[in-house]
Enzyme design. Structure first.
Site, PDB file in Angstrom:
ATOM      1  N   THR A  70       0.831  -1.073  -0.166  1.00  0.00           N
ATOM      2  CA  THR A  70       0.054   0.019   0.013  1.00  0.00           C
ATOM      3  C   THR A  70       0.952   1.263   0.063  1.00  0.00           C
ATOM      4  O   THR A  70       0.588   2.202  -0.767  1.00  0.00           O
ATOM      5  CB  THR A  70      -0.986  -0.093   1.333  1.00  0.00           C
ATOM      6  OG1 THR A  70      -1.804  -1.163   1.137  1.00  0.00           O
ATOM      7  CG2 THR A  70      -1.879   1.133   1.416  1.00  0.00           C
ATOM      8  N   SER A 194       3.595  -6.260  -3.258  1.00  0.00           N
ATOM      9  CA  SER A 194       3.617  -6.516  -1.767  1.00  0.00           C
ATOM     10  C   SER A 194       4.278  -8.060  -1.662  1.00  0.00           C
ATOM     11  O   SER A 194       3.445  -8.899  -2.137  1.00  0.00           O
ATOM     12  CB  SER A 194       2.245  -6.314  -1.200  1.00  0.00           C
ATOM     13  OG  SER A 194       2.482  -6.328   0.216  1.00  0.00           O
ATOM     14  N   ALA A 195       5.086  -8.309  -0.743  1.00  0.00           N
ATOM     15  CA  ALA A 195       5.701  -9.535  -0.401  1.00  0.00           C
ATOM     16  C   ALA A 195       4.801 -10.679   0.146  1.00  0.00           C
ATOM     17  O   ALA A 195       4.946 -11.690  -0.205  1.00  0.00           O
ATOM     18  CB  ALA A 195       7.007  -9.419   0.483  1.00  0.00           C
ATOM     19  N   HIS A 196       3.866 -10.069   1.059  1.00  0.00           N
ATOM     20  CA  HIS A 196       3.077 -11.258   1.606  1.00  0.00           C
ATOM     21  C   HIS A 196       2.160 -11.690   0.454  1.00  0.00           C
ATOM     22  O   HIS A 196       1.610 -12.902   0.839  1.00  0.00           O
ATOM     23  CB  HIS A 196       2.284 -10.528   2.749  1.00  0.00           C
ATOM     24  CG  HIS A 196       1.124  -9.565   2.429  1.00  0.00           C
ATOM     25  ND1 HIS A 196       1.156  -8.475   2.070  1.00  0.00           N
ATOM     26  CD2 HIS A 196      -0.131  -9.920   2.208  1.00  0.00           C
ATOM     27  CE1 HIS A 196      -0.004  -7.838   2.012  1.00  0.00           C
ATOM     28  NE2 HIS A 196      -0.826  -8.932   2.082  1.00  0.00           N
ATOM     29  N   CYS A 320     -22.582  -8.324   2.609  1.00  0.00           N
ATOM     30  CA  CYS A 320     -22.858  -9.019   3.858  1.00  0.00           C
ATOM     31  C   CYS A 320     -21.902  -9.304   4.663  1.00  0.00           C
ATOM     32  O   CYS A 320     -22.136  -9.550   5.675  1.00  0.00           O
ATOM     33  CB  CYS A 320     -23.869 -10.269   3.512  1.00  0.00           C
ATOM     34  SG  CYS A 320     -25.300  -9.965   2.262  1.00  0.00           S
TER      35      CYS A 320
END
Length: 462
Positions: A70, A194-196, A320
């Site tokens: 991010t 992003s590494a994850h 929902c």
């Protein structure tokens, strides 16, 4: 317990774990210092940067590590827009970008910039020609993801990049979901990841900015990471991220082919096993490990809880299951059914037996949720005459209740008769037209309701 949410965060790759533990002992010092420990840390950082740059397809001095994907997106968008502020103030994005891109766009718009969203088709893909048509001489930056994080659809990045190059507009690519499977093709200008998402540790992102791209880092100046990612580097996590990226790339061809077959099995079998299901996303141009489908007449939150009780961890873009009570912006942009939405994203190593058991369990889970919600059977033969136009008051009731109430009364009107559904749940704007398409009824549109909310008009055709 089968974990089917790798698109949110992939399990830590064994290579990442090994590299992380090793670098905790070797990479704790400040890589900016000239003494022995600092030089050792600098060697580790340089090696990680070279490995990551090779995987991305850029020069090492074009890539910096950030505290998250991010942050990489935000830094890339802000820096590129600032660097080209004399060119213009337009930012062009696709309607299905990750929220990090859209939040950055919102901040830019609030500061006086102009943001244009390029729509997508029902599969979630932009048309390259439509994206090109949105560009002009006052466009400072364009953003297009390499593949969608919710439905897996791959975007025409190479074609869009060529159009951007022709008009002199830099293209930022969010490659978070795809980078572990291969490099992003085409002449992009900036890239974030992003590494994850590929099995590296959380807390590491990367930002690549090609040489020649005007870029002005925002915020207080900092000497680290070329001034684009301030703060002390988390060197052990960076080393583990680069090592795992190299490892997953080495496995990508074989594992991608294997997981694609498993996802193809899910895409084919779910509509056969579960009535009234819409499988969304492009069936061919897509990520190999991800599939999304939506189940009519199902409360998404309950469905996810029931699947969790059966031992399966999945996610959803349904309103929902969201804190905002609005459908996923991706599903909304695609115009597809949002209720009962399930995203299955298989991590590397997922055995076929887990997928088979998921397919065995899913029909009963969906049927149980529908039974508890009082879902009606298919409508009976249409009456020769009816009581006139019907009105269903579903104000104050959340998805999928408005659609269930519509299904209950559609059989009470003759062919050609109408039903008006009053609803104030944002999901109804997607789900009522989707229900009409799935059930062969005619959706006539919407208008404001005098009682609040929206009036959705449906004509019975069958």
């Amino acid at each position: 317990m089968p974990y089917f949410d790798a698109a949110s965060a992939a399990p830590l790759h064994p290579v990442a774990r090994q590299a992380l533990l090793a670098s905790l002992d070797e990479g704790w010092a400040d890589p900016a210092r000239l003494y022995r420990e600092g030089r050792k840390a600098r060697l580790l950082l340089d090696a990680a940067r070279e490995a990551a740059a090779e995987a991305v397809g850029c020069r090492p001095d074009e890539l910096v590590f950030t505290p998250s994907g991010t942050r990489a997106v935000h830094a890339g968008v802000a820096g590129a827009l600032a660097g080209r502020r004399r060119v213009g103030n337009r930012l062009v994005v696709s309607a299905v970008e990750h929220s990090s891109v859209l939040h950055a766009a919102g901040t830019y718009a609030a500061a006086g910039g102009t943001v244009s969203e390029v729509p997508v088709d029902r599969a979630g893909a932009v048309e390259a020609a439509a994206f090109a048509a949105a560009l002009d001489g006052g466009t400072a930056l364009a953003c297009l993801q390499s593949a969608n994080h919710e439905v897996g659809t791959a975007q025409p990045v190479a074609e869009v990049a060529e159009a951007c190059r022709g008009i002199g507009v830099p293209l930022l690519v969010d490659a978070a979901q795809s980078l572990g499977w291969g490099p992003v093709e085409g002449g992009w200008s900036l890239l974030a990841a992003s590494a994850h998402k590929w099995g590296g540790p959380a807390g590491v992102g990367l930002l690549a900015v090609r040489k020649g791209v005007r870029f002005a880092p925002q915020g207080p100046a900092d000497e680290r990471e070329s001034g684009r990612a301030p703060g002390f580097e988390n060197l052990p996590a960076i080393v583990a991220a680069a090592a795992s990226l190299r490892a997953v790339r080495a496995e990508a061809a074989a594992e991608g082919a294997r997981l694609r077959e498993l996802v193809d099995r899910i895409r084919a079998r779910v509509p056969e096993l579960v009535p009234d299901v819409e499988v969304v996303g492009d069936p061919v141009r897509r990520l190999p490990h991800l599939v999304t489908f939506s189940c009519l007449y199902v409360d998404g939150e309950t469905l996810l809880h029931e699947l969790d009780r059966e031992g399966f961890s999945v996610s959803s873009g349904s309103s929902c299951t969201s804190s905002t009570l609005t459908p996923s912006h991706v599903l909304r942009a695609m115009g597809v059914l949002s209720e009962g939405n399930v995203r299955v994203s298989l991590p590397a190593g997922t055995p076929a037996e887990d997928v088979d058991r998921f397919l065995d369990v899913l029909p009963g889970v969906v049927a149980g949720v529908r039974e508890r919600l009082g879902v009606p059977a298919a409508p009976a033969a249409a009456p020769a005459a009816g009581p006139g136009p019907l009105v269903v008051d579903a104000l104050g009731r959340r998805c999928p209740i408005p659609v269930i109430e519509l299904a209950k009364v559609i059989g009470d009107v003759p062919v050609g008769g109408t039903v008006t559904v009053l609803a104030d749940d944002e999901a109804a704007r997607l789900d009522i037209p989707a229900w009409c398409e799935m059930r062969g009824q005619e959706y006539l549109g919407e208008e404001p309701s005098g009682r609040g909310g929206v009036a959705y008009l449906v004509r019975r055709t069958l």
